[in-house]
Design an enzyme around this catalytic site. Structure first.
Site, PDB file in Angstrom:
ATOM      1  N   ARG A 145       1.043  -1.076  -0.232  1.00 23.89           N
ATOM      2  CA  ARG A 145       0.029  -0.021  -0.068  1.00 23.89           C
ATOM      3  C   ARG A 145       0.925   1.336   0.069  1.00 23.89           C
ATOM      4  O   ARG A 145       1.971   1.232   0.470  1.00 23.89           O
ATOM      5  CB  ARG A 145      -0.777   0.057   1.109  1.00 23.89           C
ATOM      6  CG  ARG A 145      -1.864  -1.054   1.326  1.00 23.89           C
ATOM      7  CD  ARG A 145      -2.732  -1.137   2.682  1.00 23.89           C
ATOM      8  NE  ARG A 145      -3.655  -2.145   2.703  1.00 23.89           N
ATOM      9  CZ  ARG A 145      -3.365  -3.242   3.393  1.00 23.89           C
ATOM     10  NH1 ARG A 145      -2.497  -3.618   3.974  1.00 23.89           N
ATOM     11  NH2 ARG A 145      -4.052  -4.244   3.374  1.00 23.89           N
ATOM     12  N   LYS A 170      -3.019  -2.387   7.615  1.00 29.11           N
ATOM     13  CA  LYS A 170      -4.208  -2.308   8.233  1.00 29.11           C
ATOM     14  C   LYS A 170      -4.410  -3.137   9.304  1.00 29.11           C
ATOM     15  O   LYS A 170      -3.959  -4.216   9.324  1.00 29.11           O
ATOM     16  CB  LYS A 170      -5.190  -2.576   7.157  1.00 29.11           C
ATOM     17  CG  LYS A 170      -5.169  -1.323   6.326  1.00 29.11           C
ATOM     18  CD  LYS A 170      -6.539  -1.758   5.328  1.00 29.11           C
ATOM     19  CE  LYS A 170      -6.475  -0.760   4.234  1.00 29.11           C
ATOM     20  NZ  LYS A 170      -7.817  -0.770   3.139  1.00 29.11           N
ATOM     21  N   HIS A 240      -1.937   3.243  -6.165  1.00 27.65           N
ATOM     22  CA  HIS A 240      -2.464   2.050  -6.057  1.00 27.65           C
ATOM     23  C   HIS A 240      -2.656   1.333  -7.223  1.00 27.65           C
ATOM     24  O   HIS A 240      -2.803   0.019  -7.280  1.00 27.65           O
ATOM     25  CB  HIS A 240      -3.851   2.337  -5.263  1.00 27.65           C
ATOM     26  CG  HIS A 240      -4.462   1.254  -4.274  1.00 27.65           C
ATOM     27  ND1 HIS A 240      -3.845   1.362  -3.301  1.00 27.65           N
ATOM     28  CD2 HIS A 240      -5.575   0.347  -4.509  1.00 27.65           C
ATOM     29  CE1 HIS A 240      -4.596   0.265  -2.405  1.00 27.65           C
ATOM     30  NE2 HIS A 240      -5.327  -0.302  -3.458  1.00 27.65           N
ATOM     31  N   ARG A 243      -0.185  -1.506  -7.233  1.00 29.78           N
ATOM     32  CA  ARG A 243      -0.643  -2.639  -6.074  1.00 29.78           C
ATOM     33  C   ARG A 243      -1.408  -3.621  -7.052  1.00 29.78           C
ATOM     34  O   ARG A 243      -1.568  -4.591  -7.011  1.00 29.78           O
ATOM     35  CB  ARG A 243      -1.324  -2.050  -5.054  1.00 29.78           C
ATOM     36  CG  ARG A 243      -1.758  -3.320  -3.942  1.00 29.78           C
ATOM     37  CD  ARG A 243      -2.115  -2.453  -2.547  1.00 29.78           C
ATOM     38  NE  ARG A 243      -3.087  -3.057  -1.880  1.00 29.78           N
ATOM     39  CZ  ARG A 243      -2.609  -4.007  -0.742  1.00 29.78           C
ATOM     40  NH1 ARG A 243      -1.356  -4.240  -0.679  1.00 29.78           N
ATOM     41  NH2 ARG A 243      -3.550  -4.578   0.030  1.00 29.78           N
TER      42      ARG A 243
END
Length: 293
Positions: A145, A170, A240, A243
């Site tokens: 991330r 997270k 992103h 990713r």
């Protein structure tokens, strides 16, 4: 309590206790204004009913508003009503409020040629270009991330084993992800060069700006946008996207879904499964092009 007083009280709560920004406050006021235009007979909190949120959804749907817009406005309204209920001003909302289903958007994924052109965009004659190339390569090679990339620490890199340990993902969970030799070469080039002579060389963070501070997410977002524009990529590119490319390209090359889930740090397999749809779509597109020749 009349509407204006109820709204003022809610806004004060948002600003003082929740610390929301002025922009968010303005958006909330606008959404609540739209609600009261739908229900002009609601002059005070005595007129509010637990069924109002569901009725609001029906009216907005009837006007052809998008599911995303309705969901945003509904969220604001539920927050407003829930606050007033906790204050004992209106009855509690029912346990279930019908929320519009948002269509799942497939993530943007670049082809192999497009991702290569993006990775090669930074000017390697500049220290900042070497750093940005190392960041791009690291993110694409490991599927991090952007927050994990910008907060990556020196002691998280195990070059010998080709692993990066993520400690601040997270949910504060820890995971180890592989980083290939190709990305490691650019990372080493940055660490042994621009970073070593950076004024913040003793910083625990890997990627630093010219002042020796950790690179910000906003800066990297702007850099990715800039490089995408330079190489002529007109799709909606963001950090992103790297990713997304990492996950999709792994699946296209035979990686197991569970393994990709672990590397991405997804708590649920269903979150990772969206990349199987992206991969299938890309394969079908290639087949259609071939069969039309």
């Amino acid at each position: 309590m009349d509407n204006s007083d109820a709204i003022d009280r809610y806004i004060q709560y948002l600003v003082v206790e929740r610390g929301v920004s002025r922009v968010t406050v303005a958006n909330y006021k606008e959404d609540l204004d739209i609600f009261f235009k739908h229900f002009p007979n609601k002059k005070s909190t005595d007129d509010y009913l637990p069924c109002d949120p569901n009725d609001f959804v029906m009216l907005e749907s009837g006007e052809g508003m998008s599911a995303a817009t309705i969901a945003r406005r509904l969220s604001c309204l539920i927050g407003f009503y829930s606050f007033l209920a906790k204050e004992g001003i209106i009855p509690d909302l029912p346990d279930k409020t019908d929320r519009p289903k948002l269509p799942k958007k497939l993530p943007v994924v670049l082809t192999g040629e497009e991702i290569e052109s993006l990775l090669e965009a930074p000017n390697m004659d500049k220290d900042s270009g070497i750093r940005d190339r190392a960041m791009l390569e690291t993110m694409y090679a490991s599927g991090l991330r952007v927050s994990e990339l910008c907060s990556l620490r020196m002691d998280s890199i195990n070059a010998k084993n080709g692993l990066i340990t993520i400690r601040n993902g997270k949910g504060n969970k820890q995971r180890s992800v592989p980083i290939g030799n190709f990305a490691l070469e650019y990372l080493k080039l940055y660490l042994d060069g621009p970073r070593r002579k950076n004024k913040g060389h003793s910083s625990p963070y890997v990627f630093l700006n010219r002042d020796g501070k950790p690179i910000s997410r906003i800066y990297f977002f702007r850099q990715v946008k800039k490089y995408a524009e330079e190489v002529g990529l007109d799709v909606n590119i963001s950090p992103h996207t790297l990713r997304h490319c990492f996950a999709t390209h792994l699946l296209e090359n035979g990686a197991e879904l569970r393994a990709v889930q672990e590397m991405l740090g997804h708590a649920h397999l269903s979150t990772t499964q969206i990349y199987t749809h992206v991969s299938s779509r890309r394969i079908i597109s290639a087949y259609d092009k071939f069969s039309s020749r």
